[in-house]
Write a protein that holds these residues in place. Structure first.
Motif, short mmCIF file in Angstrom:
data_model
loop_
_atom_site.label_atom_id
_atom_site.label_comp_id
_atom_site.label_asym_id
_atom_site.label_seq_id
_atom_site.Cartn_x
_atom_site.Cartn_y
_atom_site.Cartn_z
N UNK A 1 3.54 33.55 -40.42
CA UNK A 1 3.52 34.86 -39.77
C UNK A 1 4.44 35.87 -40.44
N UNK A 2 5.54 35.44 -41.01
CA UNK A 2 6.45 36.34 -41.69
C UNK A 2 7.36 37.07 -40.73
N UNK A 3 8.29 37.86 -41.28
CA UNK A 3 9.23 38.58 -40.43
C UNK A 3 8.54 39.73 -39.68
N UNK A 4 9.15 40.20 -38.59
CA UNK A 4 8.57 41.33 -37.86
C UNK A 4 8.35 42.52 -38.80
N UNK A 5 7.21 43.16 -38.65
CA UNK A 5 6.88 44.31 -39.47
C UNK A 5 6.20 43.97 -40.79
N UNK B 1 -6.51 28.31 -49.37
CA UNK B 1 -5.69 28.10 -50.57
C UNK B 1 -4.38 28.89 -50.51
N UNK B 2 -3.35 28.30 -51.07
CA UNK B 2 -2.05 28.96 -51.11
C UNK B 2 -1.44 29.07 -49.73
N UNK B 3 -0.65 30.10 -49.54
CA UNK B 3 0.06 30.28 -48.27
C UNK B 3 0.03 31.77 -47.91
N UNK B 4 -1.14 32.30 -47.50
CA UNK B 4 -1.23 33.74 -47.24
C UNK B 4 -0.38 34.20 -46.06
N UNK B 5 0.31 35.31 -46.26
CA UNK B 5 1.14 35.90 -45.20
C UNK B 5 0.25 36.31 -44.03
N UNK B 6 0.65 35.91 -42.85
CA UNK B 6 -0.11 36.23 -41.64
C UNK B 6 -1.00 35.10 -41.16
N UNK B 7 -1.18 34.07 -42.00
CA UNK B 7 -1.95 32.91 -41.55
C UNK B 7 -1.08 32.09 -40.60
#
Length: 158
Positions: free
Chosen positions: A126-130, A116-122
């Motif tokens: 992946x999101x920005x570095x760090x 569900x949703x859009x979890x960061x790291x899935x």
């Protein structure tokens, strides 16, 4: 002359022991059809994740995604940005390839899996570095609806 084993060991050493790719899979993974909004970038990232895991993908760009989710009976509480089908299962959102492979091996009597949703790291998020990945659940729906199928911290299975 190098043996196949020596070449494989050398390749594993060059990749840090990671999987080299789908060429070493014992069986071919099935085709996954992904339905996504034409303007969604994270969906394309998830598709690349699946290709790197050895799946063959087909992408259908659809602006009316709610109708797709309604037709495939994805519960409102489990919806995300894209919806896919593989064999007789529905895959909703950023489900890691590892969970899809486990689903296809186990073949439980469910409709599908969802993140569900859009979890960061899935995968695809992946999101920005760090950035810090979130822990997220892959949830089964239909049949065993609401049961946690797998848990991940980013793309690492817990």
């Amino acid at each position: 002359m190098h043996s196949r084993r020596t070449v494989l060991i050398a390749a594993l050493n060059l990749t840090g022991g990671a999987l080299i790719g789908p060429a070493f899979a014992q069986t071919a993974l099935p085709n996954i059809t992904i339905r996504k909004d034409p303007w969604c970038g994270c969906c394309s990232g998830w598709a690349r994740h699946l290709e790197m895991a050895g799946f063959t993908i087909e992408i259908e760009e659809i602006e009316e995604m709610e109708a797709v989710k309604d037709t495939l009976m994805v519960p409102d509480a489990l919806r995300s940005c894209h919806t896919a089908t593989v064999d007789d299962y529905v895959i909703e959102g950023h489900v890691p390839a590892e969970a899809i492979v486990a689903l296809l091996e186990q073949r439980p009597p469910i409709t599908g899996l969802a993140v569900p949703g859009m979890p960061m790291g899935s995968p695809g998020m992946e999101g920005p570095p760090g950035s810090s990945p979130e822990t997220f659940d892959v949830v089964a729906f239909g049949g065993q609806s609401g049961a946690v199928f797998m848990r991940f911290a980013g793309q690492t299975r817990l």
